[in-house]
Design a protein around this motif. Structure first.
Motif, PDB file in Angstrom:
ATOM      1  N   GLY A 222       8.686   1.260   7.820  1.00  0.00           N
ATOM      2  CA  GLY A 222       8.241   1.335   9.209  1.00  0.00           C
ATOM      3  C   GLY A 222       6.860   1.939   9.389  1.00  0.00           C
ATOM      4  O   GLY A 222       5.946   1.698   8.607  1.00  0.00           O
ATOM      5  N   GLN A 223       6.717   2.723  10.454  1.00  0.00           N
ATOM      6  CA  GLN A 223       5.428   3.305  10.798  1.00  0.00           C
ATOM      7  C   GLN A 223       4.920   4.242   9.705  1.00  0.00           C
ATOM      8  O   GLN A 223       3.717   4.297   9.439  1.00  0.00           O
ATOM      9  N   ALA A 224       5.815   4.957   9.051  1.00  0.00           N
ATOM     10  CA  ALA A 224       5.395   5.860   7.974  1.00  0.00           C
ATOM     11  C   ALA A 224       4.774   5.060   6.829  1.00  0.00           C
ATOM     12  O   ALA A 224       3.762   5.464   6.261  1.00  0.00           O
ATOM     13  N   HIS A 225       5.358   3.926   6.504  1.00  0.00           N
ATOM     14  CA  HIS A 225       4.822   3.052   5.453  1.00  0.00           C
ATOM     15  C   HIS A 225       3.436   2.546   5.850  1.00  0.00           C
ATOM     16  O   HIS A 225       2.489   2.616   5.060  1.00  0.00           O
ATOM     17  N   GLN A 226       3.312   2.055   7.070  1.00  0.00           N
ATOM     18  CA  GLN A 226       2.027   1.530   7.546  1.00  0.00           C
ATOM     19  C   GLN A 226       0.964   2.622   7.606  1.00  0.00           C
ATOM     20  O   GLN A 226      -0.191   2.398   7.249  1.00  0.00           O
ATOM     21  N   ALA A 227       1.338   3.810   8.067  1.00  0.00           N
ATOM     22  CA  ALA A 227       0.386   4.922   8.132  1.00  0.00           C
ATOM     23  C   ALA A 227      -0.049   5.354   6.735  1.00  0.00           C
ATOM     24  O   ALA A 227      -1.227   5.642   6.511  1.00  0.00           O
ATOM     25  N   ALA A 228       0.876   5.386   5.790  1.00  0.00           N
ATOM     26  CA  ALA A 228       0.535   5.759   4.413  1.00  0.00           C
ATOM     27  C   ALA A 228      -0.479   4.778   3.828  1.00  0.00           C
ATOM     28  O   ALA A 228      -1.410   5.180   3.125  1.00  0.00           O
TER      29      ALA A 228
END
Length: 79
Positions: free
Chosen positions: A54-60
Motif C-alpha cells: 500500500g501507501q507504505a510501499h509506495q512511499a518507500a
C-alpha cells in the motif's frame, strides 16, 4: 522534489533524513507535496514500518528506501 539525481540509488532512512535537513525540507511538507501520510513516512524513516504494501510501499519507493518493482509481464510464452 526528487531525493536523488540518480533515481536507482537506494538510501538508508538516515540518509533520507539528512537529505531533508540539508535541503531545508520538512517531512510534513514533502508528504503534502507527494501525497503521502506523514505518519506513514515517519514510521518508515524510524524503522517502525517495513513498507511492504500500500501507501507504505509506495512511499518507500518514492523515498528511495527500496527499489521500484520491475513491471511484471502479463501473458507471454510459458512453454
Amino acid at each position: 522534489m526528487t531525493l536523488s539525481p540518480h533515481p536507482n540509488t537506494l538510501r538508508t532512512p538516515d540518509e533520507v533524513l539528512a537529505w531533508f535537513r540539508t535541503n531545508g525540507i520538512s517531512i510534513a511538507g514533502w508528504c503534502r507535496d507527494n501525497g503521502f501520510s506523514r505518519n506513514v513516512v515517519n514510521s518508515l524513516l524510524h524503522a517502525k514500518l517495513p513498507g511492504l504494501r500500500g501507501q507504505a510501499h509506495q512511499a518507500a519507493i518514492a523515498l528511495h528506501l527500496k527499489a521500484a518493482p520491475e513491471q511484471a509481464q502479463v501473458g507471454g510464452n510459458h512453454e
